[in-house]
Design a protein around this motif. Sequence first.
Motif, short mmCIF file in Angstrom:
data_model
loop_
_atom_site.label_atom_id
_atom_site.label_comp_id
_atom_site.label_asym_id
_atom_site.label_seq_id
_atom_site.Cartn_x
_atom_site.Cartn_y
_atom_site.Cartn_z
N THR A 58 0.83 -1.21 0.00
CA THR A 58 0.00 0.00 0.00
C THR A 58 0.87 1.26 0.00
O THR A 58 0.59 2.21 -0.74
N THR A 101 0.31 10.61 -4.28
CA THR A 101 -0.64 11.28 -3.42
C THR A 101 0.09 11.80 -2.17
O THR A 101 1.00 11.12 -1.67
N THR A 130 0.79 6.69 5.08
CA THR A 130 0.97 5.25 4.89
C THR A 130 2.42 4.86 5.17
O THR A 130 2.67 3.78 5.70
N HIS A 188 -0.89 11.73 0.65
CA HIS A 188 -1.21 10.83 1.75
C HIS A 188 -0.15 9.75 1.96
O HIS A 188 -0.21 9.01 2.94
N HIS A 189 0.82 9.68 1.05
CA HIS A 189 1.86 8.67 1.21
C HIS A 189 2.63 8.85 2.52
O HIS A 189 3.12 7.88 3.09
N HIS A 249 2.22 1.77 -3.38
CA HIS A 249 1.16 2.22 -4.27
C HIS A 249 0.89 3.72 -4.08
O HIS A 249 0.79 4.46 -5.06
N PHE A 250 0.80 4.17 -2.84
CA PHE A 250 0.53 5.59 -2.57
C PHE A 250 1.66 6.47 -3.10
O PHE A 250 1.41 7.56 -3.61
#
Length: 103
Positions: free
Chosen positions: A48, A57, A63, A59-60, A51-52
Amino acid sequence: MTRCVETCLKCYATCLETAMNHCLEAGGKHTEPRHFRLMMACAEICRTAAHFMLVNTPHHKHTCAECAEICNECADDCARIGGMDECVRQCRACAQSCAAMAA
């Protein structure tokens, strides 16, 4: 960021492969529910986080922070059980890389 993505994907593959091949075959403490779930959570958060970062994004950072925490916990648990040195190494490397990305 590219290096962190690669580190996360390597950790994802290592945790998944170790759990599915080494732990399931070894049994005993390797398949204790808490340990096995932790390995699965570690693999998934690594995937995940990668992927971020790949979708760029902001938002990485969140994560990656969570990934660093789970990877450290997984490394500690794999070291406790023993026989999973590569998993410990990959988790530690991923935790360090993700912590830097989260900062």
